[in-house]
Scaffold this motif. Structure first.
Motif, PDB file in Angstrom:
ATOM      1  N   UNK A   1     -32.916-107.067   5.587  1.00  0.00           N
ATOM      2  CA  UNK A   1     -32.241-107.727   6.705  1.00  0.00           C
ATOM      3  C   UNK A   1     -33.206-107.957   7.856  1.00  0.00           C
ATOM      4  N   UNK A   2     -34.027-106.952   8.186  1.00  0.00           N
ATOM      5  CA  UNK A   2     -34.959-107.089   9.298  1.00  0.00           C
ATOM      6  C   UNK A   2     -36.020-108.151   8.997  1.00  0.00           C
ATOM      7  N   UNK A   3     -36.589-108.119   7.800  1.00  0.00           N
ATOM      8  CA  UNK A   3     -37.619-109.098   7.455  1.00  0.00           C
ATOM      9  C   UNK A   3     -37.034-110.506   7.388  1.00  0.00           C
ATOM     10  N   UNK A   4     -35.846-110.650   6.811  1.00  0.00           N
ATOM     11  CA  UNK A   4     -35.239-111.981   6.729  1.00  0.00           C
ATOM     12  C   UNK A   4     -35.025-112.574   8.115  1.00  0.00           C
ATOM     13  N   UNK A   5     -34.615-111.730   9.051  1.00  0.00           N
ATOM     14  CA  UNK A   5     -34.379-112.218  10.409  1.00  0.00           C
ATOM     15  C   UNK A   5     -35.677-112.733  11.035  1.00  0.00           C
ATOM     16  N   UNK A   6     -36.766-112.045  10.800  1.00  0.00           N
ATOM     17  CA  UNK A   6     -38.054-112.461  11.371  1.00  0.00           C
ATOM     18  C   UNK A   6     -38.591-113.700  10.655  1.00  0.00           C
ATOM     19  N   UNK A   7     -38.540-113.692   9.317  1.00  0.00           N
ATOM     20  CA  UNK A   7     -39.108-114.801   8.550  1.00  0.00           C
ATOM     21  C   UNK A   7     -38.325-116.093   8.718  1.00  0.00           C
ATOM     22  N   UNK A   8     -37.086-116.006   9.171  1.00  0.00           N
ATOM     23  CA  UNK A   8     -36.286-117.218   9.384  1.00  0.00           C
ATOM     24  C   UNK A   8     -36.926-118.140  10.417  1.00  0.00           C
ATOM     25  N   UNK A   9     -37.743-117.592  11.308  1.00  0.00           N
ATOM     26  CA  UNK A   9     -38.399-118.408  12.327  1.00  0.00           C
ATOM     27  C   UNK A   9     -39.775-118.903  11.925  1.00  0.00           C
ATOM     28  N   UNK A  10     -40.155-118.694  10.663  1.00  0.00           N
ATOM     29  CA  UNK A  10     -41.470-119.109  10.180  1.00  0.00           C
ATOM     30  C   UNK A  10     -41.318-120.123   9.050  1.00  0.00           C
ATOM     31  N   UNK A  11     -42.369-120.887   8.750  1.00  0.00           N
ATOM     32  CA  UNK A  11     -42.253-121.904   7.698  1.00  0.00           C
ATOM     33  C   UNK A  11     -41.908-121.278   6.348  1.00  0.00           C
ATOM     34  N   UNK A  12     -41.142-122.005   5.542  1.00  0.00           N
ATOM     35  CA  UNK A  12     -40.844-121.546   4.199  1.00  0.00           C
ATOM     36  C   UNK A  12     -42.152-121.414   3.408  1.00  0.00           C
ATOM     37  N   UNK A  13     -42.286-120.320   2.696  1.00  0.00           N
ATOM     38  CA  UNK A  13     -43.514-120.071   1.960  1.00  0.00           C
ATOM     39  C   UNK A  13     -44.557-119.309   2.741  1.00  0.00           C
ATOM     40  N   UNK A  14     -44.242-118.874   3.975  1.00  0.00           N
ATOM     41  CA  UNK A  14     -45.158-118.056   4.751  1.00  0.00           C
ATOM     42  C   UNK A  14     -45.459-116.776   3.969  1.00  0.00           C
ATOM     43  N   UNK A  15     -46.697-116.300   3.915  1.00  0.00           N
ATOM     44  CA  UNK A  15     -47.844-116.708   4.722  1.00  0.00           C
ATOM     45  C   UNK A  15     -48.753-117.762   4.082  1.00  0.00           C
ATOM     46  N   UNK A  16     -48.493-118.175   2.800  1.00  0.00           N
ATOM     47  CA  UNK A  16     -49.309-119.263   2.256  1.00  0.00           C
ATOM     48  C   UNK A  16     -49.141-120.522   3.095  1.00  0.00           C
ATOM     49  N   UNK A  17     -47.912-120.778   3.522  1.00  0.00           N
ATOM     50  CA  UNK A  17     -47.671-121.862   4.473  1.00  0.00           C
ATOM     51  C   UNK A  17     -47.942-121.300   5.862  1.00  0.00           C
TER      52      UNK A  17
ATOM     53  N   UNK B   1     -48.498-120.748   9.863  1.00  0.00           N
ATOM     54  CA  UNK B   1     -47.662-121.067  11.026  1.00  0.00           C
ATOM     55  C   UNK B   1     -48.541-121.241  12.261  1.00  0.00           C
ATOM     56  N   UNK B   2     -47.985-121.882  13.275  1.00  0.00           N
ATOM     57  CA  UNK B   2     -48.704-122.080  14.525  1.00  0.00           C
ATOM     58  C   UNK B   2     -48.809-120.752  15.278  1.00  0.00           C
ATOM     59  N   UNK B   3     -49.738-120.695  16.223  1.00  0.00           N
ATOM     60  CA  UNK B   3     -49.914-119.476  17.006  1.00  0.00           C
ATOM     61  C   UNK B   3     -48.653-119.117  17.803  1.00  0.00           C
ATOM     62  N   UNK B   4     -47.983-120.076  18.457  1.00  0.00           N
ATOM     63  CA  UNK B   4     -46.734-119.707  19.149  1.00  0.00           C
ATOM     64  C   UNK B   4     -45.674-119.155  18.198  1.00  0.00           C
ATOM     65  N   UNK B   5     -45.574-119.740  17.007  1.00  0.00           N
ATOM     66  CA  UNK B   5     -44.577-119.240  16.051  1.00  0.00           C
ATOM     67  C   UNK B   5     -44.914-117.828  15.604  1.00  0.00           C
ATOM     68  N   UNK B   6     -46.203-117.540  15.389  1.00  0.00           N
ATOM     69  CA  UNK B   6     -46.606-116.195  15.001  1.00  0.00           C
ATOM     70  C   UNK B   6     -46.297-115.192  16.103  1.00  0.00           C
ATOM     71  N   UNK B   7     -46.601-115.561  17.342  1.00  0.00           N
ATOM     72  CA  UNK B   7     -46.346-114.652  18.461  1.00  0.00           C
ATOM     73  C   UNK B   7     -44.848-114.387  18.624  1.00  0.00           C
ATOM     74  N   UNK B   8     -44.046-115.433  18.477  1.00  0.00           N
ATOM     75  CA  UNK B   8     -42.603-115.264  18.605  1.00  0.00           C
ATOM     76  C   UNK B   8     -42.057-114.374  17.485  1.00  0.00           C
TER      77      UNK B   8
END
Length: 671
Positions: A625-641, A643-650
């Motif tokens: 649940x915790x990881x899904x909540x965080x990964x929802x704000x990142x591109x699908x396929x992260x970390x191979x896909x 993400x931008x620096x602001x998205x990583x920081x958020x």
């Protein structure tokens, strides 16, 4: 010690030779490719304490020196001459068996009416039931899906086969005849050991034989501690990841703190993830188990090449492995692909010891062992033919002064490759290509070993391919001391008339005649700055087909030119390239760098501490649940896909809030 040094040396060599002759008997009489060619087996002599006092130096699986037979022996009660114990149960044997296909046999050896020791053998059986051919599926989520569980029981009673057990065993396998052939080969190996032990007893007497058991173990422990005293004292930490739980889901973290002090070593896996609902858990029972300690054995045997190989090598080692973790699951957890996690434990130990011994320890190995299996209709008109095509591995990590070994992996397995002619003779498979994979080695002053690649064509309809244990598709084998990571693994399906398809990990892949499978394994990590590599060494790799001209220029700053006489170094252009400023390669690769930008080690330590304060039944759900909540704000396929620096920081800030929420008042951990 009770024996004089000369007697210890003589008996040590004799007893090791007995274990090796047992192995030769097993290999030469075995039925399947697993035994005859792959050599996924071993034999040893067991002391009255249930631990190995004589183990082969160069035959069979080298890493099981630390297994303990005592729980299995005690479980069956009184033993008489001619009895043989059989088990494959990782939980009831307390880790002697580590997954269900590994059949374990133990025979008591008697002298003048009393037990003076035991013979032990194991091999990997073709199939012991379960939901897929060969029994091992990474997607199993409990051991009951993995096949027939055999608690410690007597397969032989006073020299006679226990027909009821044999019938049950045959009835729960897709390959009963092959299994029984291999089982009989193990019984033959135990008989060889019995005869040779009797000869040794006749020559040296029971007292010397029993004294040798304890003296050899004590002697190995003394020498192991002497080696470990060479390692600077202190506590060192390292973390690595499995790509995911079973081809999907979250990465699985293995964290390790190693403390060395005056020849003793403690491995603390606190901070590793909870056990998963997939078959990658290691049933260590919190002990200094073979799958958690093999790199320690390798270090000792490297620095002391004549040390006796027996259980004493692990006497200096203690382990802390939280119950319910991926390295010490609770009973019932699936463990069929435990070798995938064991390989990663090995990489973590490399990383830890590399901090203490940077001039000696290598970069990460290819980090994957893939027994590629084909299951096809039997040529005899009934049942299935289930055979290993190849046990695919990556390359070895580089170390100071030495490139990694190409197409071999010195991590947890010394399995042999299968000859192409034998594979094609015993399966409906045609090997199209089997060799080293170009541009797969991690760049470095000393490069990693190149990975392997195999392309094979299916010749029979209604077949299936399994490639269990595929790893390093997401997180690449890391480099060290400025070296770069190896290339990730790949699996590609080519069907007639269709474009190639990247499949990634597979469980059970149905295939038909004409289909081709390409599997490429990772190279090992590099050691040192790639721009410090001798240009002549780069040129040699290009000429051997291990490195492309483009990679030579990009990764090593070496310019090459082609002429009628072949490829040569352009010295002027190379000097110019190397004079330019260049960034060191990412040690772990961009994928792991991005992952740890969001999920840093300190927060993951806190998060897992909070999870382990909860009942075992809820840990996986809360983690997801915790990881899904965080990964929802990142591109699908992260970390191979990426993400931008602001998205990583958020996302990193979001994860910190999740950890804080999970670290609230704990529920009593009574499950």
């Amino acid at each position: 010690m009770k024996l004089d040094p000369i007697s210890i040396e003589i008996l040590g060599n004799k007893l090791t030779a007995i274990a090796e002759e047992m192995c030769l008997t097993l290999q030469r009489t075995g039925r399947t490719l697993y035994v005859k060619e792959t050599a996924d087996f071993c034999c040893a002599l067991v002391g009255l304490d249930g631990k190995f006092f004589a183990y082969p130096r160069a035959l069979g699986v080298s890493g099981f020196v630390g297994l303990d037979c005592s729980t299995t022996i005690e479980a069956v009660g009184e033993l008489v001459p001619g009895d043989v114990i059989l088990t494959n149960d990782p939980y009831r044997s307390r880790g002697l068996a580590t997954h269900l296909p590994d059949l374990q046999v133990i025979e008591p050896y008697f002298h003048e009416g009393r037990i003076v020791g035991y013979g032990w053998g194991f091999l990997h059986a073709s199939d012991v039931g379960g939901k897929v051919p060969s029994s091992i599926s990474p997607t199993n989520h409990e051991i009951f899906q993995e096949g027939l569980q055999i608690p410690p029981l007597k397969i032989m009673r006073a020299g006679r086969l226990n027909e009821d057990v044999a019938l049950l065993f045959r009835a729960n396998s897709r390959t009963p005849d092959a299994n029984m052939g291999d089982l009989k080969a193990m019984l033959g190996a135990l008989a060889t050991g019995r005869e040779r032990v009797a000869q040794t007893l006749g020559q040296h007497g029971a007292t010397a034989f029993l004294d040798a058991q304890s003296d050899l173990v004590e002697y190995a422990a003394m020498r192991a501690r002497a080696v470990l005293r060479q390692v600077p004292a202190g506590t060192y930490r390292f973390t690595d990841y499995l790509d995911d739980e079973a081809g999907a889901g979250l990465p699985v973290r293995i964290a390790l703190a190693v403390t060395l002090n005056d020849g003793d070593i403690t491995l603390d896996f606190t901070g590793s993830d909870p056990q998963v609902a997939a078959a990658i858990n290691i049933p260590s029972h919190g002990l200094p188990h073979a799958w958690l300690t093999l790199r320690i054995l390798a270090l000792v045997a490297t620095l002391d090449k004549t040390v006796p190989i027996n259980a004493g090598l692990l006497a200096p080692v203690s382990v802390i492995a939280p119950a319910g973790s991926v390295v010490n699951p609770l009973a019932g957890a699936a463990v069929g692909v435990r070798h995938a996690a064991a390989v990663r434990v090995n990489d973590v130990l490399n990383g830890v010891l590399g901090q203490a011994l940077p001039e000696l320890m290598p970069a990460a190995s290819g980090g994957t062992i893939i027994p590629v299996v084909v299951a096809e209709p039997s040529r005899h008109g009934h049942g299935q033919n289930v055979q290993v095509v190849e046990p695919m591995v990556g390359g070895t990590g580089a170390r100071r002064g030495f490139d990694g070994a190409d197409g071999r992996d010195s991590s947890i397995s010394n399995l042999s490759n299968n000859p192409v002619e034998t594979v094609e003779a015993e399966t409906g498979v045609e090997i199209v290509r089997y060799g080293l994979r170009p541009d797969s080695a991690g760049a470095g002053q000393w490069r990693g070993g190149s990975g392997q690649e195999i392309r094979f064509r299916i010749l029979q309809d209604d077949s299936a391919v399994l490639a269990r244990g595929m790893e390093r598709l997401r997180f690449r084998p890391w480099g060290t001391q400025g070296g770069g990571p190896g290339a990730p693994a790949r699996l590609v399906l080519q069907r007639p008339g269709e474009s190639p398809r990247e499949l990634g990990k597979i469980d059970l892949l149905p295939v038909s005649a004409g289909d081709e499978i390409l599997i490429q394994t990772p190279g090992g990590g590099g050691w040192g700055d790639p721009f410090a590599r001798l240009p002549e060494a780069v040129l040699t790799d290009v000429k051997r087909g291990l490195l492309s001209v483009d990679a030579a220029r990009r990764d090593y700053g070496v310019a090459l030119r082609a002429s009628q006489s072949g490829v040569s170094i352009d010295a002027v252009a190379t000097d110019a390239l190397r004079a330019q400023p260049h960034a060191a390669p990412s040690r772990f690769g961009a994928e792991r760098d991005a992952w740890e930008r969001v999920f840093p080690a300190a927060l993951l330590d806190r998060f897992n501490a909070a999870l382990f304060a909860q009942p075992a039944a809820v840990r996986a759900r809360k983690r997801r649940r915790a990881f899904d909540a965080v990964l929802a704000g990142l591109p699908e396929g992260f970390p191979q896909a990426l993400a931008s620096e602001p998205a990583l920081a958020q996302a990193a800030a979001h994860f910190e809030r999740e950890v804080q929420a999970c670290s609230g008042p704990a529920v009593p951990a009574n499950v």
